[in-house]
Structure formats: C-alpha cells, structure tokens
Design a protein around this motif. Sequence first.
Motif, PDB file in Angstrom:
ATOM      1  N   ALA A  31       0.842  -1.204   0.000  1.00 37.23           N
ATOM      2  CA  ALA A  31       0.000   0.000   0.000  1.00 37.23           C
ATOM      3  C   ALA A  31       0.874   1.248   0.000  1.00 37.23           C
ATOM      4  N   GLY A  32       0.504   2.215  -0.826  1.00 37.02           N
ATOM      5  CA  GLY A  32       1.202   3.494  -0.858  1.00 37.02           C
ATOM      6  C   GLY A  32       2.611   3.461  -1.392  1.00 37.02           C
ATOM      7  N   ALA A  33       2.964   2.391  -2.119  1.00 34.14           N
ATOM      8  CA  ALA A  33       4.368   2.202  -2.508  1.00 34.14           C
ATOM      9  C   ALA A  33       4.756   2.886  -3.811  1.00 34.14           C
ATOM     10  N   PHE A  34       3.775   3.304  -4.635  1.00 29.80           N
ATOM     11  CA  PHE A  34       4.101   3.739  -5.985  1.00 29.80           C
ATOM     12  C   PHE A  34       3.484   5.093  -6.326  1.00 29.80           C
ATOM     13  N   GLY A  35       4.292   5.901  -7.014  1.00 28.52           N
ATOM     14  CA  GLY A  35       3.788   7.165  -7.541  1.00 28.52           C
ATOM     15  C   GLY A  35       3.094   6.999  -8.864  1.00 28.52           C
ATOM     16  N   GLY A  36       3.272   5.852  -9.503  1.00 26.68           N
ATOM     17  CA  GLY A  36       2.601   5.547 -10.753  1.00 26.68           C
ATOM     18  C   GLY A  36       2.326   4.063 -10.857  1.00 26.68           C
ATOM     19  N   VAL A  37       1.124   3.715 -11.305  1.00 28.07           N
ATOM     20  CA  VAL A  37       0.763   2.323 -11.588  1.00 28.07           C
ATOM     21  C   VAL A  37       0.272   2.284 -13.025  1.00 28.07           C
TER      22      VAL A  37
ATOM     23  N   ALA B 272      -2.138   0.779  -3.859  1.00 28.57           N
ATOM     24  CA  ALA B 272      -0.686   0.890  -4.048  1.00 28.57           C
ATOM     25  C   ALA B 272      -0.238   2.304  -4.355  1.00 28.57           C
ATOM     26  N   LEU B 273      -1.176   3.179  -4.716  1.00 24.36           N
ATOM     27  CA  LEU B 273      -0.796   4.549  -5.073  1.00 24.36           C
ATOM     28  C   LEU B 273      -0.456   5.367  -3.824  1.00 24.36           C
ATOM     29  N   ALA B 274       0.683   6.028  -3.878  1.00 28.21           N
ATOM     30  CA  ALA B 274       1.049   6.992  -2.844  1.00 28.21           C
ATOM     31  C   ALA B 274       0.216   8.262  -3.035  1.00 28.21           C
ATOM     32  N   PRO B 275       0.130   9.129  -2.033  1.00 33.71           N
ATOM     33  CA  PRO B 275      -0.546  10.416  -2.235  1.00 33.71           C
ATOM     34  C   PRO B 275       0.032  11.150  -3.449  1.00 33.71           C
ATOM     35  N   GLY B 276      -0.843  11.607  -4.326  1.00 34.73           N
ATOM     36  CA  GLY B 276      -0.404  12.255  -5.553  1.00 34.73           C
ATOM     37  C   GLY B 276      -0.050  11.296  -6.663  1.00 34.73           C
ATOM     38  N   GLY B 277      -0.220   9.992  -6.414  1.00 35.05           N
ATOM     39  CA  GLY B 277       0.125   8.987  -7.414  1.00 35.05           C
ATOM     40  C   GLY B 277      -0.886   8.918  -8.540  1.00 35.05           C
ATOM     41  N   VAL B 278      -0.463   8.317  -9.649  1.00 35.74           N
ATOM     42  CA  VAL B 278      -1.244   8.307 -10.884  1.00 35.74           C
ATOM     43  C   VAL B 278      -1.462   6.870 -11.347  1.00 35.74           C
ATOM     44  N   LEU B 279      -2.726   6.546 -11.637  1.00 35.37           N
ATOM     45  CA  LEU B 279      -3.078   5.263 -12.245  1.00 35.37           C
ATOM     46  C   LEU B 279      -3.333   5.491 -13.727  1.00 35.37           C
ATOM     47  N   ILE B 280      -2.611   4.751 -14.571  1.00 35.10           N
ATOM     48  CA  ILE B 280      -2.809   4.803 -16.021  1.00 35.10           C
ATOM     49  C   ILE B 280      -3.155   3.388 -16.462  1.00 35.10           C
ATOM     50  N   TYR B 281      -4.382   3.218 -16.959  1.00 35.69           N
ATOM     51  CA  TYR B 281      -4.888   1.869 -17.262  1.00 35.69           C
ATOM     52  C   TYR B 281      -5.525   1.881 -18.648  1.00 35.69           C
ATOM     53  N   GLU B 282      -5.220   0.840 -19.420  1.00 35.54           N
ATOM     54  CA  GLU B 282      -5.752   0.717 -20.780  1.00 35.54           C
ATOM     55  C   GLU B 282      -5.845  -0.758 -21.134  1.00 35.54           C
ATOM     56  N   THR B 283      -7.055  -1.217 -21.486  1.00 37.71           N
ATOM     57  CA  THR B 283      -7.169  -2.613 -21.885  1.00 37.71           C
ATOM     58  C   THR B 283      -8.402  -2.834 -22.741  1.00 37.71           C
ATOM     59  N   PHE B 284      -8.610  -4.070 -23.135  1.00 38.98           N
ATOM     60  CA  PHE B 284      -9.646  -4.407 -24.102  1.00 38.98           C
ATOM     61  C   PHE B 284     -11.033  -4.414 -23.474  1.00 38.98           C
ATOM     62  N   ALA B 285     -12.034  -4.132 -24.318  1.00 36.07           N
ATOM     63  CA  ALA B 285     -13.415  -4.062 -23.861  1.00 36.07           C
ATOM     64  C   ALA B 285     -14.301  -4.932 -24.750  1.00 36.07           C
TER      65      ALA B 285
ATOM     66  N   PRO C 289     -10.023  -8.810  -9.729  1.00 36.24           N
ATOM     67  CA  PRO C 289      -9.719  -8.788  -8.287  1.00 36.24           C
ATOM     68  C   PRO C 289      -8.499  -7.945  -7.908  1.00 36.24           C
ATOM     69  N   LEU C 290      -7.688  -7.545  -8.890  1.00 34.13           N
ATOM     70  CA  LEU C 290      -6.496  -6.753  -8.585  1.00 34.13           C
ATOM     71  C   LEU C 290      -6.789  -5.278  -8.347  1.00 34.13           C
ATOM     72  N   PHE C 291      -7.940  -4.797  -8.790  1.00 34.56           N
ATOM     73  CA  PHE C 291      -8.184  -3.356  -8.734  1.00 34.56           C
ATOM     74  C   PHE C 291      -8.014  -2.756  -7.333  1.00 34.56           C
ATOM     75  N   PRO C 292      -8.583  -3.346  -6.274  1.00 33.33           N
ATOM     76  CA  PRO C 292      -8.392  -2.731  -4.954  1.00 33.33           C
ATOM     77  C   PRO C 292      -6.925  -2.594  -4.555  1.00 33.33           C
ATOM     78  N   ALA C 293      -6.121  -3.616  -4.870  1.00 33.53           N
ATOM     79  CA  ALA C 293      -4.704  -3.562  -4.509  1.00 33.53           C
ATOM     80  C   ALA C 293      -3.956  -2.523  -5.340  1.00 33.53           C
ATOM     81  N   LEU C 294      -4.320  -2.369  -6.611  1.00 33.45           N
ATOM     82  CA  LEU C 294      -3.648  -1.385  -7.462  1.00 33.45           C
ATOM     83  C   LEU C 294      -3.962   0.030  -7.005  1.00 33.45           C
ATOM     84  N   ILE C 295      -5.205   0.271  -6.641  1.00 32.10           N
ATOM     85  CA  ILE C 295      -5.579   1.601  -6.152  1.00 32.10           C
ATOM     86  C   ILE C 295      -4.897   1.890  -4.821  1.00 32.10           C
TER      87      ILE C 295
END
Length: 200
Positions: free
Chosen positions: A103-109, A126-139, A118-124
């Motif tokens: 938790a809180g380990a990354f400035g960018g995921v 994992a963001l440190a304060p001010g961190g950025v999630l960039i996600y792109e996948t198939f729909a 099931p990974l979404f809660p852990a990825l969110i």
Amino acid sequence: MTSDSPLAARTSNHAGRVAKATRRHRRLGPSPWVERFAGLVPEGAPVLDLACGPGRHTRLFLARGHPVTSVDRDLSQLDAPACARLTTIETDLEAPGGWRPDAGAFGGVVVTNYLHRPLFPALIAALAPGGVLIYETFAQGNERHGRPRNPAFLLRPGELRDIIDGDARLSVIASEEIEATRPRPARIQRICAVSPSSGP
C-alpha cells in the motif's frame, strides 16, 4: 539432448517466437495513452509496470528517471536495460494468495492489455498520495477484431470508469472508450486517475 532432437526444436521455436514478439513490441513503442499522462507521475517516484510483457513502459519510465518495478508471470520477454532502478518480479498475479503491491508504494501504476478484476483494490491502494493510475485494456466488442474474446478479459461497457468513480480515493483526469485503429483494430477502455496529494 542433441540439437536435432524434438525438444531442442521446440525450445528453439519458442525462443524464436519470443524474440519476434519482443522486436514487434519494441517497434510499437509505448502506448500513446501512457505517454500522454506519464508526465503526471511525480518526478522520481517509483512506478509499477504490471503485466509488463516486453517492457515498453518499463523502458519509458526508466528513461524518465523513475525507479520501476516490472511484474509479469513470464519475464523471459522483458527487454529493458539492467540498472539499479529496475526491480523485476516474476509471479502469477492470478494465483490464490499471489503477490500484491504494498500500500502506498508507488507514484505511478501502469497497466495495459491486461485485466484481472480482483487486482483493482490492490492497485488503487498501491498509489502513494499524488500517485497516478494509467490503465488501458480491451473491452467488449473487441471479439469482432480478434483476441481476447473471452468475456473474463474484456471490460463491460463503462466498467473501467465505474470502478474508478466508485473509489473516493481517486479523481479521474481523463477516460475513453473507443474503437482504436492502431497498432491494430481493437475496442478499448482507458483511464488516467490521480490520488489526492497529502500536501497542503
């Protein structure tokens, strides 16, 4: 084992396929979506490249001066320079009790072309304060164009935005659900979201 044995031939063929895929991904370069928002990741902050594949985004963030943790179930395709800022983790992310980021380990995921809900809660988390999630996948709808076709690997309409909107820790910067034409036709969803800074 002789060089003309069936096992040697299979090993050689696999190595050839891996090398070909790696060269193809190097030609592709980083996702334009990831490039667009890479500058939002705080300077020098650690970045998690999840399901990194050949490492096109690992290379991007290393070049920008970030420490990078590259994670995949098979790192044999990873093509990135060995350096003190690169950490690699080979693990099955979908195995019960499998590896999860601190938790809180990354400035960018960064996640592209991969979905395991099931990974979404852990990825969110994992963001440190001010961190950025960039996600792109198939729909859903991508089955018209090719793989993946399995619904387990395809986002439902509006699903990615709904997941992020449903978490008060993140603010959406941009999101899209589009028919992409490059590098090949595909139906994709993508999002960039930030975690509020802890500063004043």
